[in-house]
Design an enzyme around this catalytic site. Structure first.
Site, short mmCIF file in Angstrom:
data_model
loop_
_atom_site.label_atom_id
_atom_site.label_comp_id
_atom_site.label_asym_id
_atom_site.label_seq_id
_atom_site.Cartn_x
_atom_site.Cartn_y
_atom_site.Cartn_z
N GLU A 139 16.33 -7.49 9.55
CA GLU A 139 15.74 -6.52 8.63
C GLU A 139 16.58 -5.26 8.43
O GLU A 139 16.60 -4.70 7.35
CB GLU A 139 14.34 -6.12 9.13
CG GLU A 139 13.33 -7.25 9.09
CD GLU A 139 13.07 -7.76 7.68
OE1 GLU A 139 12.86 -6.93 6.77
OE2 GLU A 139 13.12 -8.99 7.48
N SER A 410 -9.38 -6.05 -27.13
CA SER A 410 -10.71 -5.99 -27.72
C SER A 410 -11.83 -5.96 -26.69
O SER A 410 -12.99 -5.73 -27.06
CB SER A 410 -10.92 -7.19 -28.66
OG SER A 410 -10.05 -7.09 -29.78
#
Length: 739
Positions: A139, A410
């Protein structure tokens, strides 16, 4: 005489004083100018020593420009990082994350945990060395050398990714990942990355490297509902992190990048391949030799068998965890930090919602070019039964149901129609006109590009006509469209919409961004008779001693009446027609009266269906994280079908409740035809056109003729067919086509 002499003397003295002052000013200016010239010559002579020419001059000017841009860019970054500074305000920022919660669903079954107390964590010095080495090698190899952001590591990652034509290595440091986990969401925006960088510097200045590493290992998501490497070791291998082998440590270290993709209980071959990469990283980083990792390569790890394994509702739990932390911060849960929470969550419905969205995307995702979906199902009281924030929590923990804002299209129009009803000028039967309209240079058009003329207002909503919604916004404002839009915004706010809603001309058509939670919250008022609700997860909360300290019925925010029920009943009638005769027929449920509205945005970037029954409210969204257009995906297709499948399951075995108004919403609108579609039922106009009157007259003549010649078998089928057609027209006339 003497007075004149004194006056003359005074004037001479004043004149001399003025002349002296003028002389002093001239002398001062001259002297200052002379000295300034000498200083400038001295300065110029001094600067000549630094004069450069040729390539050196270009380099110095480039450096100067870079410094100027750097200062300016730094000022911009400081401004953009203000939210990051606010997140760390106060001395209790760490205590806010120190909450340990066990979650149960509405029936009392444990569904997951969140949070961790420092006393519950395994101390860093109790970890095997190879666990920490495997994490750092994979990491962040330069973790102990950088200050939160690693330019060298970032440059290396960019180089590797460029050579591989893809994302092979990440450029984020371990500190940046912790900052994101503690303070930020997974949303991929420039603002988030800036905040992440500033928060990383802040963490590095307020904590030691060991503290940062401990927090990261305790709080990172590791798949399977496990947060922290200790929980992951227990979940996957049935042992403490203190006791894992090198092969198991490698497999755990490989989960940080993509916990779902590399989880051993989901895909063991992928998990083992990833663990092998971690072992190679250990060798490359110099932590171990190839001989030391050889046994782990030959005998890879395997997860324990879990017959009772269930996928936790992680998006729901994340949202519920934030709700509990807010109650803690408000002082409503006392001083305790360990809680058991019974949620409104329906585990079966949650699973159905997750699998339905995944199935829809798997089966139709390529066809429609859509990759993400989200939904929220709640009761009209605000109790959230299910929440899905995306397709794969392991791939992205960003909650699209709560944190993302997208254009509703809508599905926003019910707020427009409700505002019109509340104005007292309109009812569902009021005749409106579908015709071209322009506000300045903006001229909205309907989905199909055609216009249908006069019709009842409920029919305009059923067929989602854009021009009618815009005309209503003008009428609501008494001819002032801006004033009308302000009233529409006020209605949305009253119903519980929290999004900013800037006033734009296209607002009545749903051009302003809202969240799925906003839509579900507002639509709940349509289902409960006009009461604004606050969505909630926690039904009951108990402290570490098992004492009930919070009950939503007793302590939570209760629904408040914000719209008269009679207006809600009118709107609900109109919205039932959307499902039964309009754009949302795929959402119809067997034996259950429902109402709702579809939504589709420009370029097909977002597709919605929001609907409700007397029992449940649901909002469904489909789209792409990168705002990429879909392939003509409308709200009446996947969203309505998804809503149908989830809601049909939700209503199984429950006592059905009517929509507000009871008999009113049970009525079906008379049939008519809009835009030439013979299958689209709509009520005919109150006044017949000349052509319609002639048609009815002809039908009357045929019916009389058929009655007089009943004995003739050749004419009976035609008469019967004509009579049936008249009955299908609503019981009092033929089908009328509005053009």
């Amino acid at each position: 005489m003497r007075f004149n002499r004194d006056t003359s003397a005074l004037l001479r003295r004043v004149r001399h004083a003025l002349l002296a002052t003028d002389s002093w000013i001239d002398s001062f200016i001259y002297s200052a100018q002379t000295e300034a010239g000498e200083l400038w010559r001295d300065f110029s002579g001094f600067m000549e020593n630094f004069h450069v020419r040729g390539v050196s001059r270009l380099a110095s000017e480039a450096a100067g420009e870079a410094m100027t841009l750097g200062v300016f860019g730094g000022m911009v970054l400081v401004v953009l990082a203000q939210p990051a500074f606010k997140l760390t305000a106060g001395d209790d920022w760490m205590k806010k994350t120190d909450v340990a919660i066990t979650f149960q669903d509405r029936f009392g079954a444990e569904v997951g945990r969140r949070g961790i107390l420092h006393d519950d964590a395994v101390a860093l010095d109790q970890y095997p060395d190879y666990v920490i080495q495997a994490v750092l090698a994979t990491e962040d190899r330069r973790f102990f050398d950088h200050w939160g952001v690693d330019p060298i590591g970032l440059a290396r990652a960019l180089t590797v990714n460029a050579r591989s034509s893809g994302v092979v290595q990440g450029g984020s440091t371990l500190t940046q990942q912790l900052a994101k986990n503690l303070f930020l969401s997974n949303e991929r925006t420039v603002t988030r990355k800036i905040n992440e960088a500033f928060l990383s510097f802040w963490l590095e200045s307020h904590m030691t490297k060991r503290q940062i590493l401990q927090l990261y290992l305790d709080r990172a998501y590791m798949g399977g509902g496990a947060f922290g490497i200790q929980a992951a070791a227990q979940f996957y291998f049935g042992r403490s992190i203190k006791d894992v082998s090198l092969a198991q440590a490698a497999m755990l270290a490989g989960l940080f990048k993509a916990p779902t993709k590399f989880a051993p209980h989901v895909n063991l071959p992928a998990a083992r391949a990833r663990a092998n990469d971690v072992l190679s990283n250990l060798v490359t980083a110099g932590y171990m030799s190839e001989n030391q990792v050889a046994d782990a390569r030959r005998t890879p790890a395997a997860s324990v068998e879990r017959s009772d394994l269930k996928t936790p509702p992680d998006w729901y739990l994340d949202w519920a965890f934030n709700e509990i932390k807010a109650l803690v911060d408000a002082g409503k849960l006392g001083s305790d930090r360990v809680f058991t929470v019974r949620l409104a969550l329906d585990s079966a419905l949650q699973k159905k919602a997750e699998t339905t969205i995944d199935a829809m995307l798997r089966e139709s995702g390529k066809t429609y070019n859509v990759h993400q979906g989200a939904t929220i199902i709640l009761e009209p009281t605000g109790a959230v039964r299910a929440l899905v924030g995306g397709r794969d929590y392991g791939a992205s923990q960003f909650n699209r149901a709560v944190d993302a804002r997208r254009q509703p299209g809508s599905s926003f129009k019910p707020y427009v129609y409700l505002t019109a009803l509340m104005s007292g000028k309109f009812t569902p039967q009021t005749t409106v006109v579908d015709a071209p309209i322009c506000l300045g240079n903006w001229c909205p058009k309907n989905y199909g590009g055609s216009y249908s003329g006069s019709m009842p207002m409920w029919n305009a909503l059923a067929h989602s006509l854009n021009t009618v919604a815009v005309r209503l916004s003008v009428a609501i404002g008494d001819g002032d469209a801006k004033r009308g839009r302000q009233k529409i915004i006020a209605t949305a706010r009253r119903l519980g919409v929290t999004a900013p809603l800037p006033d734009t001309q296209s607002l009545p058509l749903g051009a302003d961004d809202v969240s799925v939670m906003d839509q579900a919250t507002a639509y709940a008022a349509f289902a409960n008779g006009g009461k604004r609700i606050k969505p909630f997860a926690a039904l009951e909360i108990s402290n570490s001693r098992g004492e009930l300290i919070y009950s939503h019925d007793r302590d939570g925010e209760q629904p408040q009446q914000v719209v008269e029920q009679r207006f809600i009943e009118m709107l609900d009638f109109m919205m039932t027609q959307v499902v039964e005769q309009g754009t949302a027929r795929r959402a119809m449920l067997d034996g259950v009266k429902v109402a709702g509205k579809t939504g589709t945005t420009n370029d097909y970037k977002d597709a919605w269906f929001c609907g409700f029954s007397g029992n449940f409210v649901g909002a469904v969204w489909y789209g792409n994280d990168d705002d990429q257009s879909m392939e003509r995906l409308t709200g009446g297709t996947l969203p309505a079908a998804t809503w149908h499948d989830i809601m049909q399951f939700a209503h199984s075995g429950v006592d059905l409740k009517p929509l507000p108004g009871g008999t009113l919403v049970a009525e079906r609108g008379p049939l008519a035809v809009v835009g030439g579609d013979v299958n689209a039922p709509v009520k005919r106009p109150d006044q017949l056109t000349h052509k319609a009157a002639e048609t009815l007259g002809g039908i009357e003549v045929l019916m009389k003729s058929a009655h007089a010649r009943r004995a003739s078998l050749e004419l009976r089928p035609r008469a019967v067919a004509t009579t049936d057609a008249a009955e299908r027209g609503g019981g009092d006339g033929a089908i009328v086509e509005l053009r």
